[in-house]
Design an enzyme around this catalytic site. Structure first.
Site: not given
Ligand SMILES: NC(=O)c1ccc[n+]([C@@H]2O[C@H](COP(=O)([O-])OP(=O)(O)OC[C@H]3O[C@@H](n4cnc5c(N)ncnc54)[C@H](O)[C@@H]3O)[C@@H](O)[C@H]2O)c1
Length: 444
Positions: A270
């Site tokens: 992030c």
């Molecule tokens: N990881 C963190 O600490 C954090 C904290 C706050 C915000 N965010 C934000 O949240 C968002 C997600 O981050 P994350 O770390 O959870 O990502 P991640 O990559 O761990 O998870 C995303 C998931 O979405 C799934 N996916 C993608 N397209 C899909 C679809 N069409 N249908 C169903 N599933 C689908 C992927 O397979 C994956 O498992 C990002 O924008 C990130 O910047 C992340």
């Protein structure tokens, strides 16, 4: 309430199981079959404290389930989009996953008459929801922005005791619906516009990144100033009443102060991504974000600066056996994204050192590409410390506290310890064998 969460990664799985534990009926939609199978078996596909227990209990109670099908979104009143928004080489955020997810939800809901809100939980730049996603959503469905502020390593607790729930919506009813969903948390709710919610999330991360780079810049100044330790300097700043209010600082400090600390730089999925994306966005609206650019540039030089210290202390790094302790981007997680430990490792390899790596949470198979490049993957801290000339501590994993004891007990000669996290007090280590980031270093 019935809820769907699209994407079961860090954010989606924590949000989904967290909402299920509040009494909602949650469907997680995940396209990745391996992830789905693990989740259905009660195992989170990544390391996150307490998440497995929460997942198992909500699966057993039937309040959370996982599927690949979007069909069931028809029953949900709120649908969260929690898919990845990775950085592209040009510094913009890749919206393909979010656009796909929005289209799939919209397709499944075509012809629906009941009121539903689609909430963007992924991190996006201002205007994304209105300009890129709204045109994909059929009339009658409302889009809102509901950013997530969790930290990996304490995500479950962060969800349960969130500081604020931010809801950006154009239609009051959509915001009301989301507010009702979160009501059992008892957290303050901030209602605003979608673009403000989007910018607030990116700005929060850019702010934390700036605090870290500010601290590291003070660290560099202290490293070149006889008799000064940046940790002491920063702790004097910490004691300012404007940070701690009227609280007795001995009873504990506000957590924000942990970002005013020297270290080996910020990483993870992030802070670097959101700061870079915000810089590009700022330029696109005619601004010159010099402060954010400086924060990023300080961070990008931090790994090289630590390796340079090792280089000078060892009089060259070629063929030197150096252990990197901590490969995930911080303690308490196995997430390797933008990890300072990996940057240090790359820098060591570029200088022809012979590195060995160890991280208590990162499995060896996640590091195979490094093994192929000749890096030894140690299976324990003890093994990592064997027969090395230096070690660099890059995360505050509690295990690394025992480095001095292990070194003392070893029959090999004592290696140089470079403390990139200020984890150790230096006690029990020879002064010339302990270099700490942010502390004056005689050879610099
Ligand atoms: N990881 C963190 O600490 C954090 C904290 C706050 C915000 N965010 C934000 O949240 C968002 C997600 O981050 P994350 O770390 O959870 O990502 P991640 O990559 O761990 O998870 C995303 C998931 O979405 C799934 N996916 C993608 N397209 C899909 C679809 N069409 N249908 C169903 N599933 C689908 C992927 O397979 C994956 O498992 C990002 O924008 C990130 O910047 C992340």
């Amino acid at each position: 309430m019935k809820v769907a969460v699209v994407g079961c990664g860090y954010v989606g799985l924590v949000t989904g199981t967290g909402l299920a534990a509040l009494g909602h009926e949650v469907l997680g939609i995940e396209i990745d079959g391996d992830r789905r199978a693990q989740i259905a078996a009660g195992k989170a596909p990544f390391h996150e404290p307490r998440l497995d227990e929460l997942l198992r209990s909500t699966l057993e109670e039937g309040t959370f389930r996982v599927s690949e099908s979007f069909e069931a979104v028809k029953e949900a009143e709120a649908i969260f989009l929690a898919v990845q928004t990775p950085l592209q080489p040009n510094g913009s955020l890749n919206l393909d996953f979010l656009v796909d997810a929005t289209s799939q939800v919209s397709h499944a809901l075509a012809g629906e008459r009941s009121r539903k809100v689609i909430a963007v939980r992924s991190t996006v730049l201002p205007g994304t929801t209105e300009h890129h996603l709204r045109p994909l959503v059929p009339e009658g469905l409302e889009l809102a922005v509901n950013p997530e502020f969790l930290r990996e390593g304490s995500a479950v607790d962060d969800f349960r005791s969130t500081d604020r729930v931010v809801i950006g919506s154009r239609e009051a009813w959509a915001g009301d619906l989301l507010e009702k969903l979160y009501a059992p948390l008892g957290a303050p709710v901030i209602r605003t516009t979608p673009a403000t919610a989007e910018l607030a999330k990116c700005a929060s991360n850019a702010f934390l990144a700036t605090l870290i780079s500010f601290s590291n810049e003070i660290g560099h100044i202290a490293e070149s100033t006889l008799g000064v330790d940046a940790e002491e300097v920063l702790s004097i700043i910490h004691a300012d009443r404007r940070f701690i209010g009227n609280q007795d600082w001995r009873l504990g400090r506000p957590e924000i102060l942990s970002y005013l600390k020297v270290g080996c730089g910020f990483g993870g999925s992030c802070l670097p991504k959101d700061t870079k994306a915000l810089i590009r966005y700022a330029r696109s609206v005619g601004q010159t974000p010099v402060l954010l650019e400086a924060a990023l540039s300080i961070n990008e030089g931090q790994a090289a600066s630590l390796v340079e210290r090792a280089n000078r202390a060892l009089d060259g790094l070629a063929d030197r056996r150096v252990a990197v302790l901590g490969i995930a981007f911080k303690a308490g997680t196995d997430d390797l994204r933008e990890s300072p430990g990996l940057k240090i490792l790359d820098e060591l390899l570029a200088r022809l050192a012979k590195p060995v790596i160890f991280d208590p949470l990162v499995p060896a198979d996640a590091l195979q590409t490094y093994e192929k490049r000749g890096v030894r993957i140690a299976d324990s801290l003890l093994s990592a410390l064997q027969d090395i000339e230096a070690c660099v501590i890059t995360t505050a994993a509690p295990e690394f506290q025992s480095v001095p004891d292990m070194i003392r007990a070893s029959r090999d000669g004592a290696p140089l310890v470079i403390d990139g996290r200020r984890l150790l007090s230096g006690e029990g280590l020879d002064d010339s064998g302990y270099l700490a980031v942010g502390r004056f270093w005689s050879a610099s």
